[in-house]
Motif scaffolding. Sequence first.
Motif, PDB file in Angstrom:
ATOM      1  N   GLN A 442       6.081  -0.551  -5.311  1.00  0.00           N
ATOM      2  CA  GLN A 442       5.642  -1.120  -4.047  1.00  0.00           C
ATOM      3  C   GLN A 442       5.977  -2.600  -3.998  1.00  0.00           C
ATOM      4  OE1 GLN A 442       1.416   0.425  -4.759  1.00  0.00           O
ATOM      5  NE2 GLN A 442       1.524   0.413  -2.530  1.00  0.00           N
ATOM      6  N   ILE A 444       4.456  -5.837  -2.517  1.00  0.00           N
ATOM      7  CA  ILE A 444       3.146  -6.259  -2.027  1.00  0.00           C
ATOM      8  C   ILE A 444       3.154  -7.768  -1.842  1.00  0.00           C
ATOM      9  CG2 ILE A 444       0.670  -6.332  -2.533  1.00  0.00           C
ATOM     10  CD1 ILE A 444       1.067  -3.812  -4.206  1.00  0.00           C
ATOM     11  N   HIS A 452      -5.290  -5.898  -4.563  1.00  0.00           N
ATOM     12  CA  HIS A 452      -4.735  -4.548  -4.698  1.00  0.00           C
ATOM     13  C   HIS A 452      -4.915  -4.033  -6.126  1.00  0.00           C
ATOM     14  CE1 HIS A 452      -2.025  -1.219  -3.648  1.00  0.00           C
ATOM     15  NE2 HIS A 452      -1.491  -1.387  -4.855  1.00  0.00           N
TER      16      HIS A 452
END
Length: 465
Positions: A442, A444, A452
Motif C-alpha cells: 500500500q 500511505i 494506520h
Amino acid sequence: MSNFVCRLIATPRWNTTFASRYYSRQTVSSLFIPMTRTSDQSTSTKISRQTVLENAGLLKQSRPGLYYILPVALRAMYKLIKVVDEEMITIGGSKLGMPCLIPADLWQASGRWDTLGAEMFKLKDRHSRSYCLGPTHEESISELVAAYLNSKNMMPLRLYQIDRKFRDEIRPRLGLRRAREFWMKDMYSFDVNKAASLESYKVICEAYDRIFKRLQLNVVKVAADSGAMGGDVSHEFHLIADNGEDEILICDQCHDAVNMETMKSGDKMTECKLCKGNVQNYRGIEIGHAFYLGRKYSEAASVTYMDENNEKIFVEMGSYGIGITRLLDAALEIQSTSNKIRWPSVIAPYNICIVPLGNPKDNSSRELFQLAEQLYDKLAVGKLKNEIVIDDRIYLSKTVGPGTRLRQATLLGYPHLIILGKQALEKSGFIELEDQTSGNKQNIHINNIVDHIQQIYEKKDICTL
C-alpha cells in the motif's frame, strides 16, 4: 584506541547519526546477522532448510547435531518461550530449573538407566560416579517433589522447566529437528488419584492446543504408544507437513488420529471406523508429547502424601513435553521458501523494518534517514517499543545497495516493511507499506502511516520482549 572508536571516526559525515544508532534506536547495522548470500534465489530451487537459515544469519552448525542459535533466531525462540510461559501460568504451572547433569542412581531406581541405551550421553566424574546429560527429567522432578510433598492439599501440582536437553542421535539430521542438544519445555503433574491425574492431562493438553492456535499452526493430537516412559495413556502433537517423518491417519468424522509408526495395534483405527468416517493419510512432524505416567516414577522415588487415615499414598503423575527448537524449526519449514523466511506472527523477532532508500551522495538520502528516525520514534511505543528496526546501512551503499537491503529484509521475514523512497519527501508524501505475510503493498500518506500501523497492531497478537 578501540576498534569501535576507530569505526566512528572513519565514518564520513554520519558521525552523530551513526553513534546514536547504538544508544537510542535498534538498527540493522548494530545487530549480528551474518548473512552468507544476498542474491535473489528462485523459490523453485531446492535448498535445505538448514542452508536457508544459515544463509539468513539465523543458525550456524558447529558439529553434526550441534548449533549456534544466532541473535535474531534466539529472539524468536525467547518469544516462543514467553508464549508457552503465558499458557502454562494460566493452568497453574510453576516454572523452575533442574540440573542438566543427572546422577545415575535416579535413573537406575526407575529402571531406565539401561533401557534408553545408546541415546543417553553418559559420563563419569573424577570420583568415578556415573551421570547422564538429561534427555528428560521424570526422575529428577520426582526426587524434588518427594522431598517437599506432605499433604494432598499441595495438589494438583504442575511444575515445568524450559531448558536444554541432550540425546545422542545416531544420525543427526533435519537441522534443529533432530539435534543432539535442543531446547524443550517439560511439565510434570502430581495428583492425588488417577481421575485427578487424567483431569490434569486434559487441562494441559488443552493449553497445548491454545499454544499451537496462537502460532496459527495446523497441529493434531495423535494417539500414541507410551513406550519406555510408562503409563497407559499417551498422545503426540503433530504439525501437519508434507515432509513430516510420521504417517498420521485422521478420521474426517470423529477427528481421532493415530500415528501408525508408534501404535502397537490397530485397535485405535477400529474405533475410528466405528463412527463411519473416512480415514485420511497425512504426514506429521512430532513437536509435543503427553504421557499419563501413573505411579511408575512416584513409586521409584517414594513420592507420597498422607491420606485421612494417616496412610502413605503414592501420587499419580503425568509428563508433558514441547520441543521448543523443534517447533520453531518446523514452523519455519512449512511457511518459508528459499528466499523468504516467514515466522508465526506472534513470535516474529522484529515486527517492522524501516528501509530508507538512496545513498550518501544524494542529499535526499540523509533526509530519508532522518524521516526513518522520526517514524521510529513515533512508532516505537507501547507494544511496538522493541519491535522496530531501521536499516541504517544507507551509508554502505557501495557494498549494501537498496536492492540488497530490500532482498535481505524480505529474506528475514519482518511482517511489515516501511519503504521510504523519494516520493516520501515530495508534496504527495507517500510511503510504501508492505505486508510480507499477505504480500499486500500500500502507498500511505506520511501523515497517516503511524495511525494506520498502530491500528494494525492494536488487534494483533504479538509477543514482546
